[in-house]
Each structure stands twice: as C-alpha cells, then as structure tokens.
Write a protein that holds these residues in place. Structure first.
Motif, PDB file in Angstrom:
ATOM      1  N   GLY A 138       0.784  -1.228   0.000  1.00 35.68           N
ATOM      2  CA  GLY A 138       0.000   0.000   0.000  1.00 35.68           C
ATOM      3  C   GLY A 138       0.815   1.278   0.000  1.00 35.68           C
ATOM      4  N   LYS A 139       2.157   1.174   0.009  1.00 38.29           N
ATOM      5  CA  LYS A 139       2.984   2.381   0.070  1.00 38.29           C
ATOM      6  C   LYS A 139       3.804   2.616  -1.200  1.00 38.29           C
ATOM      7  CE  LYS A 139       3.369   3.067   5.046  1.00 38.29           C
ATOM      8  NZ  LYS A 139       4.295   3.293   6.175  1.00 38.29           N
ATOM      9  N   LYS A 140       4.482   1.552  -1.684  1.00 40.92           N
ATOM     10  CA  LYS A 140       5.323   1.712  -2.860  1.00 40.92           C
ATOM     11  C   LYS A 140       4.614   1.220  -4.116  1.00 40.92           C
ATOM     12  CE  LYS A 140       9.896   1.587  -0.729  1.00 40.92           C
ATOM     13  NZ  LYS A 140      11.197   0.876  -0.690  1.00 40.92           N
ATOM     14  N   VAL A 141       4.785   1.971  -5.203  1.00 37.80           N
ATOM     15  CA  VAL A 141       4.190   1.622  -6.491  1.00 37.80           C
ATOM     16  C   VAL A 141       5.330   1.406  -7.489  1.00 37.80           C
ATOM     17  CG1 VAL A 141       2.536   2.276  -8.270  1.00 37.80           C
ATOM     18  CG2 VAL A 141       2.250   3.143  -5.934  1.00 37.80           C
ATOM     19  N   PHE A 142       5.380   0.226  -8.096  1.00 41.52           N
ATOM     20  CA  PHE A 142       6.456  -0.119  -9.028  1.00 41.52           C
ATOM     21  C   PHE A 142       5.950   0.013 -10.463  1.00 41.52           C
ATOM     22  CE2 PHE A 142       7.321  -2.131  -5.035  1.00 41.52           C
ATOM     23  CZ  PHE A 142       8.695  -2.024  -4.879  1.00 41.52           C
ATOM     24  N   TRP A 143       6.703   0.771 -11.263  1.00 44.42           N
ATOM     25  CA  TRP A 143       6.307   1.088 -12.633  1.00 44.42           C
ATOM     26  C   TRP A 143       7.317   0.533 -13.632  1.00 44.42           C
ATOM     27  CZ3 TRP A 143       2.041   4.357 -13.678  1.00 44.42           C
ATOM     28  CH2 TRP A 143       1.478   4.994 -12.562  1.00 44.42           C
ATOM     29  N   LYS A 144       6.805   0.216 -14.836  1.00 41.86           N
ATOM     30  CA  LYS A 144       7.675  -0.162 -15.952  1.00 41.86           C
ATOM     31  C   LYS A 144       7.466   0.841 -17.084  1.00 41.86           C
ATOM     32  CE  LYS A 144       9.153  -4.125 -18.695  1.00 41.86           C
ATOM     33  NZ  LYS A 144       8.961  -5.563 -18.969  1.00 41.86           N
ATOM     34  N   LYS A 145       8.577   1.393 -17.578  1.00 40.89           N
ATOM     35  CA  LYS A 145       8.505   2.396 -18.650  1.00 40.89           C
ATOM     36  C   LYS A 145       8.873   1.772 -19.990  1.00 40.89           C
ATOM     37  CE  LYS A 145       9.878   7.216 -19.311  1.00 40.89           C
ATOM     38  NZ  LYS A 145      10.660   8.323 -18.707  1.00 40.89           N
TER      39      LYS A 145
END
Length: 289
Positions: free
Chosen positions: A37-44
């Motif tokens: 609920g705190k960190k959001v992992f993204w792929k570019k």
C-alpha cells in the motif's frame, strides 16, 4: 484555456496493478506491482523501471535504466504527518518535503553520495484546462526546489484533476527552459475480471466510441454483477484529414469508484486507438480544441 473553478476537497489517490498512463508524446508507463500500500512499481520500457509512492508530489523513490540509477528517500514532511499537509487538496495547503538524493552514472562509473534536498509545494488556485486527455477542472499545485541558501529553483506546476485522481498537465520551468507534459490516456487496471470479461469491456468501449453520441452512456456489467462500468464520449473532433478523434470517460464501480479517460482516434479499419507517438504532432491538437 485556464479559468478559476470551485472544487471540493480531494483525498490522495491510490494506484492499482495494471494501471497505465500514456503521455502526449506517446510514451506509456504501467503499474507492475503495488507493495504494502505504500510503494508503487512502474515499468517504462524493457530496461527502464521506477518506483513512486501514491502521492504525486513526492520525489520518485527509485529509477533505473541502462545508464543510471537514482535513489531518493523522503525523510521529513516539515513536521506534518504522512501522507502530508497537502491532502486533502485545498487552496492554501502547503508542505515542505525533505529527502536524501543519491545518483549513479553507470556509463562512466560515477557515484554521488547522498545529499539532502528540499521541495516546497502549495495548492495555489483552481483552473479548467483542455489537454489531450480531455477538459478537466483542476487544482493548481506548485512545487519549487529550494537551494541551500533558501533560493527557489526549478518549478513544477501540476494541474490535478479530481475526476480522474491524477494530474493532466505538468509544466516544468528551469532557469533556461520550460517543458510541458500532458496526459493523453489514463487506463485503470481491472485485473479482477477474467480475460474474456476484459476483452468484452474493450469491445464495449470500441462500440461506444463508434456509435454513441457525446454524453450518451453505455453500461457494461461483469458476469457476477459486482463490476459496473459506465462509458461515454465527452468530445468529438474532426481533423483536417477527415478523420475523427474522441475523448471519453469510463467510470468503474466495484468496491470503490475509479475512472479511466483518454483520447482515441479512428483508424482506417474503424478501430479506435491512442494515436501513435510519431502521429501526435501531426494531429495538430495544440490550440485545436
């Protein structure tokens, strides 16, 4: 166009697995994981990934590509509690964010030690803006980097639209240049639906874009009846080439309400899709609306 508008207080939004953002230059980013609920992992891209919190004003926590790594750690909100004094958004709210910054240049093998940085953000006004993703009422949030002497440096201005829980326009001003970044599409992930249901929902949106009048709603429902999606076009534009593009909104109702929005253009085979990166400039949307 930018004009003042009255808006309610807004709570901080939350990202979910499968959420995707497409910008005006055609580049996309998608959420591949949400941790605790705190960190959001993204792929570019295949080689570029980054990590954020749910709070859009916080510095990007981690960034990695083939050539560099950036790490930022928020250490203080100027005495206020997390998520911080800016939320719920309201004109007059402000916050100081202090964070440690570390940088590595992988090309030349340079590593820079942690240095403390400071960003000062405030909610200064409201405005209605028209960008690629559509026309939205927004809060105007200004964030300045603060130097060691207290002097203001780079300024980031965010136009945050409560209707889609995200900013639709970001303007960065440095001493020498100004950059604009606008949203073209924001798609919320619906991973709880089956593969067939997700396909059915995509077909439903295609039908809405092709057949529905502006503002005419279509209701889609999952097999178990627990997910209801309202879709409707909000604006139609005819291009000089004779083609058509439309803005749309999707309201997704399940345990909570989330919204997708975007710009889709009609291809020669009658399919509606985000315009390709190289075609956005050709469409001539600047000042077109």
């Amino acid at each position: 166009s930018k004009e003042h508008v009255d808006l309610p207080k807004v709570k901080a939004s939350e990202w979910s697995l499968g959420d995707r953002i497409t910008y005006g230059n055609g580049r996309s980013e998608r959420v591949i994981k949400v941790d605790g609920g705190k960190k959001v992992f993204w792929k570019k891209t295949k080689t570029t990934k980054f990590t954020t919190s749910h709070n859009f004003i916080e510095p990007q926590l981690h960034y990695e590509s083939k050539t560099r790594i950036l790490d930022k750690e928020v250490i203080n909100f100027g005495g206020s509690d997390y998520p911080d004094a800016l939320w719920p958004l309201k004109i007059g709210n402000s916050v100081n964010i202090y964070y440690n910054n570390a940088y590595a240049n992988l090309k030349v093998g340079e590593f820079f030690k942690k240095t403390m940085r400071n960003v000062e953000c405030s909610v200064d006004e409201t405005a209605t803006v028209q960008v690629l993703i559509g026309r939205f009422d927004t809060y105007v949030v200004n964030c300045y980097s603060i130097g060691k002497t207290g002097k203001k440096g780079t300024k980031n201005t965010y136009y945050y639209a409560p209707d889609i829980d995200h900013w639709v326009l970001k303007i960065t001003k440095t001493r020498k240049k100004q950059y604009e970044k606008e949203l073209m599409r924001l798609v919320r992930g619906v991973r709880w639906l089956s593969k067939n249901e997700r396909k059915s929902l995509r077909i439903s949106l295609q039908n809405v874009m092709e057949n529905n009048q502006t503002g005419q709603k279509n209701i889609w429902q999952s097999k178990d009846g627990k997910t209801i999606v309202e879709s409707y076009p909000t604006k139609t534009m005819k291009l000089e080439t004779g083609g058509f593009c439309r803005n749309y909104i999707q309201i997704i109702k399940r345990d909570k309400i989330s919204r997708s929005a975007g710009l889709l253009c009609r291809n020669s085979d009658k399919k509606w899709a985000s315009p390709k990166r190289e075609r956005v400039k050709e469409l001539g949307f600047k000042g077109f609306f």
